[in-house]
Design a protein around this motif. Structure first.
Motif: not given
Length: 501
Positions: A310-317, A321-323, A329-332, A387-389
């Motif tokens: 579930a997380v892998v499918s929503m993490l890039p977006m 959107q957050t940063w 870059m979000a995908g990487v 820190v988020a990473v």
């Protein structure tokens, strides 16, 4: 077992480990070969829409759950070598149909059938358990799962390049998917001849009946029925989603719901048919096992692998959107969640082997998952990206490690039904993904992370109450009961009788 042992390929068990994780890698590569090429498909096929792609994504997981149950039964009866080979060769057909399909029906049905390839995971789990001793099983299973699971990430990284560079043109995506299917079929043939079910014929022990999991008490039979219902029942959520998207009529949805109910009833009947005679006869003390441990591990895989999918499918977006990052870059950054798999999952199994207490390791990892997702729920644009990473990698470390620890325990619960236990626990991972992804459509990312954290803590509580340290979990050999010996003697007599006749 030391990590350096994986380089000793001359050892039969290490060779079997490498042959098996490669098979798993290829099947997951094929299973996830659509998402990286979705944009190419939309450009090439002018009648396809974004909603069609979303529907294919739902179909891509639809049959994985029942397939894992069926494959788990087949494993205990036919052995992993045959099952893995047949699965790879058979599933190459719908993959090829999808590659060259030119109607909506062809693409939809082939993708639905191909979703069964997700059951490949439990086949290798069983094969690895046949080759390795109880004391080394945690690391072996973790290595198999960690490196094999990377097939999905490898597909995302390589398929677009193959489609554009190697083939090119509007149909490059078709040939890239077809190539992956052909490689899988070829490896399936090689696997049939390249490996055996364990180091000797006695390694694979068959259950008395493969139609349903054997239990040790009447109470355990009731528990098995209760834990079986959600495995098929969760498909109702998928039917509801497909109907809401307008791809299924009310009549079609009702028929689908009735089929799901019929399958659940059939499963319950099979459980009763297998277990009532066994329980009436009485289960010898040395053949009993606690089903509560199976239920606890179902919950852990729901909470860790379900969360991962579930997380892998929503993490890039979420990162985009957050940063305010670019999609690339979000995908990487989001991919870091999957890359941790290569190390964390084998390490989870190794820690399970080294600590001398598999239950404690399982509890520690599940608690760590809960803490990790609580921290992710607190993330916002005010937090430094680095820190988020770091928190994402920290959380992934516990998620992947818990997955490795789960299958470090399963082979020691009940040897001759390892396939069915693996199939059930593995299917609960997909149940978790369906439930979490459905919840995600109604909540914010922050709320979503809190919900997943709650799931992890609930699983921790279930493990604390129900999970028992498996007997002989660090022994030289797996426990052989009086029933195991009786089944073996009956098989030998049958073989002798067949030889004479």
């Amino acid at each position: 077992m030391k990590a350096s042992a994986v380089f000793k390929v001359k050892n039969p068990e290490i060779r079997a480990l490498h042959l098996t994780w490669i098979a798993f890698f290829i099947t997951f590569y094929v299973w996830f070969n659509m998402a990286p090429l979705a944009s190419s498909m939309l450009k090439s096929v002018n009648w396809l829409t974004q909603d069609d792609i979303k529907l294919f994504a739902i179909c891509n997981v639809a049959l994985t759950i029942p397939a894992r149950i069926i494959v788990g039964m087949a494993l205990d009866r036919f052995g992993p070598r045959r099952v893995f080979s047949v699965l790879m060769v058979t599933m190459s057909v719908p993959a090829l149909v999808f590659a060259f399909g030119d109607t909506m029906a062809q693409l939809l049905i082939s993708r639905l059938v191909l979703s069964s390839i997700g059951a490949s995971f439990v086949v290798g789990i069983h094969m690895t358990a046949l080759w390795f001793k109880p004391r080394d099983i945690g690391f072996a299973e973790g290595f198999y799962a960690g490196w094999g699971n990377f097939g999905s990430a490898a597909a995302a990284m390589t398929l677009p390049t193959i489609a554009i560079t190697m083939y090119g043109g509007e149909d490059g995506w078709r040939w890239a998917i077809a190539q992956s299917a052909i490689v899988m079929a070829a490896y399936g043939v090689y696997y049939w001849f390249g490996i055996t079910d364990g180091p000797d014929p006695k390694a694979h022990r068959k259950p008395r009946k493969a139609a349903a999991m054997e239990v040790s008490s009447w109470a355990d039979m009731v528990k098995l029925i209760l834990w079986t219902i959600p495995l098929v029942g969760v498909l109702g959520i998928l039917v509801w989603r497909i109907q809401n998207m307008g791809y299924l009529s009310t009549t079609g949805a009702i028929i689908a719901y009735l089929v799901i109910v019929a399958v659940v009833i059939y499963q319950i009947i099979q459980i009763l048919r297998v277990n009532i005679p066994i329980l009436k006869e009485g289960v010898p003390e040395d053949d009993k096992y606690p089903f509560s441990s199976v239920a606890a591990l179902n919950s852990t895989y729901f909470a860790n692998f379900g969360a991962e999918l579930a997380v892998v499918s929503m993490l890039p977006m979420f990162f985009e959107q957050t940063w305010g990052l670019s999609a690339a870059m979000a995908g990487v950054i989001a991919a870091s969640f999957a890359f941790v798999n290569l190390v964390a999952r084998p390490m989870g199994g190794m820690v399970s082997d080294r600590m001398g207490n598999r239950r404690f390791v399982m509890l520690s990892y599940m608690f760590g998952i809960g803490i990790g997702f609580l921290l992710m729920a607190m993330l916002n644009s005010n937090w430094p990206l680095i820190v988020a990473v770091a928190i994402t990698i920290f959380t992934s470390f516990f998620v992947q490690g818990a997955e490795g620890a789960t299958f470090g325990i399963i082979p020691s619960i009940k040897r001759r039904i390892t396939g069915q236990i693996s199939g059930m626990a593995g299917a609960y991972g997909n149940v978790g993904a369906v439930v979490y992804l459905t919840i995600f459509t109604f909540v914010t990312p922050t709320q979503f992370f809190y919900i997943i954290a709650t799931g992890a803590f609930l699983s921790w509580l279930i493990c604390f109450l129900w999970l028992k340290e498996p007997e002989g979990g660090f022994a030289e050999e797996y426990h052989v009961s009086s029933v195991d010996r009786m089944i073996e003697e009956q098989a030998n007599l049958k073989a002798q009788h067949s030889g004479k006749s």
